[in-house]
Design a protein around this motif. Sequence first.
Motif, PDB file in Angstrom:
ATOM      1  N   GLY A  56      -2.368  -4.811  -5.054  1.00  0.00           N
ATOM      2  CA  GLY A  56      -2.644  -3.710  -4.146  1.00  0.00           C
ATOM      3  C   GLY A  56      -3.903  -3.002  -4.597  1.00  0.00           C
ATOM      4  O   GLY A  56      -4.306  -3.095  -5.763  1.00  0.00           O
ATOM      5  N   GLY A  57      -4.537  -2.281  -3.666  1.00  0.00           N
ATOM      6  CA  GLY A  57      -5.775  -1.590  -3.975  1.00  0.00           C
ATOM      7  C   GLY A  57      -5.733  -0.133  -3.586  1.00  0.00           C
ATOM      8  O   GLY A  57      -5.061   0.250  -2.622  1.00  0.00           O
ATOM      9  N   SER A  58      -6.443   0.712  -4.331  1.00  0.00           N
ATOM     10  CA  SER A  58      -6.534   2.145  -4.081  1.00  0.00           C
ATOM     11  C   SER A  58      -5.150   2.774  -4.267  1.00  0.00           C
ATOM     12  O   SER A  58      -4.588   2.712  -5.356  1.00  0.00           O
ATOM     13  CB  SER A  58      -7.102   2.392  -2.682  1.00  0.00           C
ATOM     14  OG  SER A  58      -7.521   3.725  -2.533  1.00  0.00           O
ATOM     15  N   ASN A  59      -4.573   3.353  -3.226  1.00  0.00           N
ATOM     16  CA  ASN A  59      -3.187   3.821  -3.324  1.00  0.00           C
ATOM     17  C   ASN A  59      -2.255   2.645  -3.633  1.00  0.00           C
ATOM     18  O   ASN A  59      -1.227   2.811  -4.296  1.00  0.00           O
ATOM     19  CB  ASN A  59      -2.776   4.505  -2.017  1.00  0.00           C
ATOM     20  CG  ASN A  59      -1.333   4.933  -1.989  1.00  0.00           C
ATOM     21  OD1 ASN A  59      -0.947   5.908  -2.628  1.00  0.00           O
ATOM     22  ND2 ASN A  59      -0.520   4.190  -1.250  1.00  0.00           N
ATOM     23  N   GLY A  60      -2.634   1.450  -3.181  1.00  0.00           N
ATOM     24  CA  GLY A  60      -1.882   0.248  -3.530  1.00  0.00           C
ATOM     25  C   GLY A  60      -2.028  -0.115  -4.995  1.00  0.00           C
ATOM     26  O   GLY A  60      -1.153  -0.766  -5.585  1.00  0.00           O
ATOM     27  N   GLY A  61      -3.149   0.293  -5.623  1.00  0.00           N
ATOM     28  CA  GLY A  61      -3.302   0.121  -7.062  1.00  0.00           C
ATOM     29  C   GLY A  61      -2.333   1.013  -7.820  1.00  0.00           C
ATOM     30  O   GLY A  61      -1.790   0.625  -8.865  1.00  0.00           O
ATOM     31  N   LEU A  62      -2.116   2.221  -7.311  1.00  0.00           N
ATOM     32  CA  LEU A  62      -1.077   3.095  -7.857  1.00  0.00           C
ATOM     33  C   LEU A  62       0.284   2.427  -7.755  1.00  0.00           C
ATOM     34  O   LEU A  62       1.085   2.463  -8.704  1.00  0.00           O
ATOM     35  CB  LEU A  62      -1.069   4.432  -7.106  1.00  0.00           C
ATOM     36  CG  LEU A  62       0.175   5.303  -7.254  1.00  0.00           C
ATOM     37  CD1 LEU A  62       0.388   5.730  -8.697  1.00  0.00           C
ATOM     38  CD2 LEU A  62       0.083   6.526  -6.335  1.00  0.00           C
ATOM     39  N   LEU A  63       0.557   1.806  -6.614  1.00  0.00           N
ATOM     40  CA  LEU A  63       1.818   1.090  -6.422  1.00  0.00           C
ATOM     41  C   LEU A  63       1.996   0.011  -7.484  1.00  0.00           C
ATOM     42  O   LEU A  63       3.060  -0.087  -8.123  1.00  0.00           O
ATOM     43  CB  LEU A  63       1.841   0.470  -5.020  1.00  0.00           C
ATOM     44  CG  LEU A  63       2.957  -0.520  -4.698  1.00  0.00           C
ATOM     45  CD1 LEU A  63       4.308   0.186  -4.655  1.00  0.00           C
ATOM     46  CD2 LEU A  63       2.677  -1.236  -3.374  1.00  0.00           C
ATOM     47  N   VAL A  64       0.967  -0.795  -7.706  1.00  0.00           N
ATOM     48  CA  VAL A  64       1.048  -1.868  -8.703  1.00  0.00           C
ATOM     49  C   VAL A  64       1.288  -1.292 -10.090  1.00  0.00           C
ATOM     50  O   VAL A  64       2.140  -1.775 -10.853  1.00  0.00           O
ATOM     51  CB  VAL A  64      -0.237  -2.729  -8.674  1.00  0.00           C
ATOM     52  CG1 VAL A  64      -0.255  -3.694  -9.858  1.00  0.00           C
ATOM     53  CG2 VAL A  64      -0.323  -3.504  -7.361  1.00  0.00           C
ATOM     54  N   GLY A  65       0.543  -0.239 -10.433  1.00  0.00           N
ATOM     55  CA  GLY A  65       0.717   0.377 -11.737  1.00  0.00           C
ATOM     56  C   GLY A  65       2.113   0.934 -11.933  1.00  0.00           C
ATOM     57  O   GLY A  65       2.685   0.853 -13.032  1.00  0.00           O
TER      58      GLY A  65
ATOM     59  N   GLU B 284      -6.134  -2.991  -8.084  1.00  0.00           N
ATOM     60  CA  GLU B 284      -7.540  -2.876  -7.703  1.00  0.00           C
ATOM     61  C   GLU B 284      -7.886  -1.443  -7.325  1.00  0.00           C
ATOM     62  O   GLU B 284      -7.174  -0.814  -6.547  1.00  0.00           O
ATOM     63  CB  GLU B 284      -7.848  -3.818  -6.542  1.00  0.00           C
ATOM     64  CG  GLU B 284      -7.520  -5.279  -6.851  1.00  0.00           C
ATOM     65  CD  GLU B 284      -7.879  -6.214  -5.719  1.00  0.00           C
ATOM     66  OE1 GLU B 284      -8.966  -6.053  -5.139  1.00  0.00           O
ATOM     67  OE2 GLU B 284      -7.074  -7.115  -5.407  1.00  0.00           O
ATOM     68  N   VAL B 285      -8.981  -0.935  -7.894  1.00  0.00           N
ATOM     69  CA  VAL B 285      -9.507   0.421  -7.643  1.00  0.00           C
ATOM     70  C   VAL B 285      -8.366   1.431  -7.485  1.00  0.00           C
ATOM     71  O   VAL B 285      -8.333   2.232  -6.560  1.00  0.00           O
ATOM     72  CB  VAL B 285     -10.464   0.451  -6.426  1.00  0.00           C
ATOM     73  CG1 VAL B 285     -11.727  -0.329  -6.731  1.00  0.00           C
ATOM     74  CG2 VAL B 285      -9.807  -0.123  -5.153  1.00  0.00           C
ATOM     75  N   GLY B 286      -7.419   1.410  -8.417  1.00  0.00           N
ATOM     76  CA  GLY B 286      -6.192   2.170  -8.281  1.00  0.00           C
ATOM     77  C   GLY B 286      -6.271   3.610  -8.769  1.00  0.00           C
ATOM     78  O   GLY B 286      -7.039   3.951  -9.666  1.00  0.00           O
ATOM     79  N   VAL B 287      -5.423   4.444  -8.154  1.00  0.00           N
ATOM     80  CA  VAL B 287      -5.214   5.826  -8.602  1.00  0.00           C
ATOM     81  C   VAL B 287      -4.128   5.756  -9.675  1.00  0.00           C
ATOM     82  O   VAL B 287      -2.948   5.626  -9.379  1.00  0.00           O
ATOM     83  CB  VAL B 287      -4.763   6.734  -7.450  1.00  0.00           C
ATOM     84  CG1 VAL B 287      -4.716   8.196  -7.898  1.00  0.00           C
ATOM     85  CG2 VAL B 287      -5.681   6.576  -6.249  1.00  0.00           C
TER      86      VAL B 287
ATOM     87  N   TYR C 152       0.846  -1.201   0.000  1.00  0.00           N
ATOM     88  CA  TYR C 152       0.000   0.000   0.000  1.00  0.00           C
ATOM     89  C   TYR C 152       0.882   1.252   0.000  1.00  0.00           C
ATOM     90  O   TYR C 152       1.001   1.931  -0.975  1.00  0.00           O
ATOM     91  CB  TYR C 152      -0.955  -0.018   1.191  1.00  0.00           C
ATOM     92  CG  TYR C 152      -1.974   1.098   1.128  1.00  0.00           C
ATOM     93  CD1 TYR C 152      -3.108   0.964   0.334  1.00  0.00           C
ATOM     94  CD2 TYR C 152      -1.798   2.279   1.837  1.00  0.00           C
ATOM     95  CE1 TYR C 152      -4.042   1.985   0.246  1.00  0.00           C
ATOM     96  CE2 TYR C 152      -2.729   3.305   1.761  1.00  0.00           C
ATOM     97  CZ  TYR C 152      -3.838   3.155   0.964  1.00  0.00           C
ATOM     98  OH  TYR C 152      -4.762   4.173   0.880  1.00  0.00           O
ATOM     99  N   GLY C 153       1.483   1.590   1.134  1.00  0.00           N
ATOM    100  CA  GLY C 153       2.471   2.651   1.180  1.00  0.00           C
ATOM    101  C   GLY C 153       1.937   4.050   0.971  1.00  0.00           C
ATOM    102  O   GLY C 153       2.388   4.767   0.078  1.00  0.00           O
TER     103      GLY C 153
END
Length: 674
Positions: free
Chosen positions: A527-536, A552-555, A449-450
């Motif tokens: 990762g999801g949300s801010n964690g989706g940003l991390l994955v991207g 998931e549901v990433g920024v 997440y981070g």
Amino acid sequence: MNYPKTRKSNQVDDYFGVKIPDPYRHLEDDRSLETEEWVKEQNAQCEQYLNQVKGREELGKQLKDLMNYPSYTTPFKKGDYYYFYHNEGLQNQFVIYRQKSLDDPAELFLDPNTLSDNGTTSAHLSGFSDDAKFVTVFISEAGSDWQTIKVMNTETKEWLEDEIKWVKFSGAQWIDNGFYYSGYSKPDNSSSDKNQFHKVYYHELGKSQENDQLIYEDKENPLRFHTLSITKDKQFLILYISEGTSGNKIKVLNRSKNGKEFTTIFDKDGYEMSIVDTKDDKLITMTNYQAPNSKAIILDPEDPENYTDLIPEKEYPLEGIVITNYGIIASYLKDCSTYVEELDENGKFKREIKFPTIGSIGIGSYERRPEELFFSFSSYVHPTTIYSYKTKDGELKLFKSTPTTFTPENYTVKQIFVASKDGTKVPFFMIHKKGLKYDGNRPTIVYGYGGFNISLTPSYNPALVPFLEKDGIYVVTNLRGGGEYGEKWHEGGMKEKKQNVFDDFISITEYLIAENYTNPKKIAINGGSNGGLLVGSILTQRPDLIGAAIAEVGVLDMLRFHKFTIGWGWAVEYGSSDNKEDFEYLIKYSPLHNIKEDFNYPPTMVMTADHDDRVVPAHSFKFVATLQEKAQKKNPYLLRVDIDSGHGSSSRDKLIKNAKDRLSFVFKNLGMED
């Protein structure tokens, strides 16, 4: 793979002289017929792909069995009753029960599963009248952040006619014959429109919403959150004002002195304070001002710079405190797990409150100066267990355990520290079957997440069992940007330092490979949300390290996130492309804008939901459309859009389906099919 056709436009934006194409801008309109048809085609293709995974139906049955266990929340006392939430196992929503004593049979109070046909309407209690005769019930449909407040008579369990709509990021604070709440004016039709002018109102029972009294509005600053609370002794009204997810400003009104105006007691840019309790005419508060790990102070609201330390800052973060008649309960984070101790009234150590092992410990709701508290405890291998605690003598007793078929003794949990790119030691947890041999070929999911000062502490997730049973390794990373080591750790992953978060994750992944746990073809990141940003970001920066990615549901569009719903509130965390200095670092890692032409990215599934009005689906839509257009066509790049769901699963059925699809994608692409 032949993907659905996606229309392109010639949209180009100018950021300080830099031309940035945005050809899929039309996908930001998630309610247009064109977008709806496109989503249907993307969903059909994703479902077709996942249906080809061997053992998929058996996986779904296994997950359903694993999720089918009774679970409870900590009870809380209001009036003559203890209230609690309970799920028998596969109910879509937790049901609310109550009992007069903890030994009495429980009676049904409210079943949210009856509020909709598909089980996607949730309800929770948030605020009782002083005599506990009435309770405000917050209702959300399809996982949306928008809520409707209704009022129930607790004696008859009948609904009153009172109904308040367009509520968001609010509680209900009762006083006299009504309650305070926060909300917005009725928005336009688009679910993605920016939310502005958060207001505080007072609602008097029996009156319509149109007659609610406006208590606070800031017409000069539309992009702020405003919430009002009341100290448990009803002496002070507390108005919290914030420009985003970090930092706040506090105004108070002393009712005991017939105060008419709010006065500012805290306004330190970027820092936070919360009011915990009162002591005579003073306030007991927690703050991270001049204390990155937070401390508790006693503050005079008439002279707020005049304060004394109650609990000085320690080397590990203070998470919360409860004032009792016999002292103070303080919870801390030590290396990403909760530690609880009891102090005397002056903040001096009395005893540690010990739990079975390292894990996450939550404190249930309580009345002022409680004689009894309830703790919830869970870990990666222990489902939630509830304990009661007598504040007078320090007696901790098991109150309720969770019966499951899961056997903790069969699994190993390790915590390992790794040096990041700049030398910072970063921890992660590793979970796998006991006795598993590391042969450099173990399927591994790395989760992160981070951000936003959120700490990833140990928690039980039965949906991991099918993966662990196949000799998989599950890794949870504790990256900078989170709150695991206080505000300095958080600041180390904010704004222009956001790259530190990605470097931490990359360093952990490289360590797993170097130490022969696994190899890039066997690593899936999630990762999801801010964690989706991390994955991207990892997908676009270091695709060579991974074999599959699930965002998931990433920024994912870092240049336009602040233009939708409450995305503006994240500018304190990320910065904003409206500022040249911020734009220059945002464009370097924004996942949408760093997808390379004709590159063979690893298999990727992007998951979002049609009612996600926090991180709007447009992020996922535009990212997948760009990936499908630019990447080589050797691997799948799929979009999965959950229907009638929001930023999190809106029902237990959807939670299980999401887990099945997530693991199906992992099994397929890490070579784990039966």
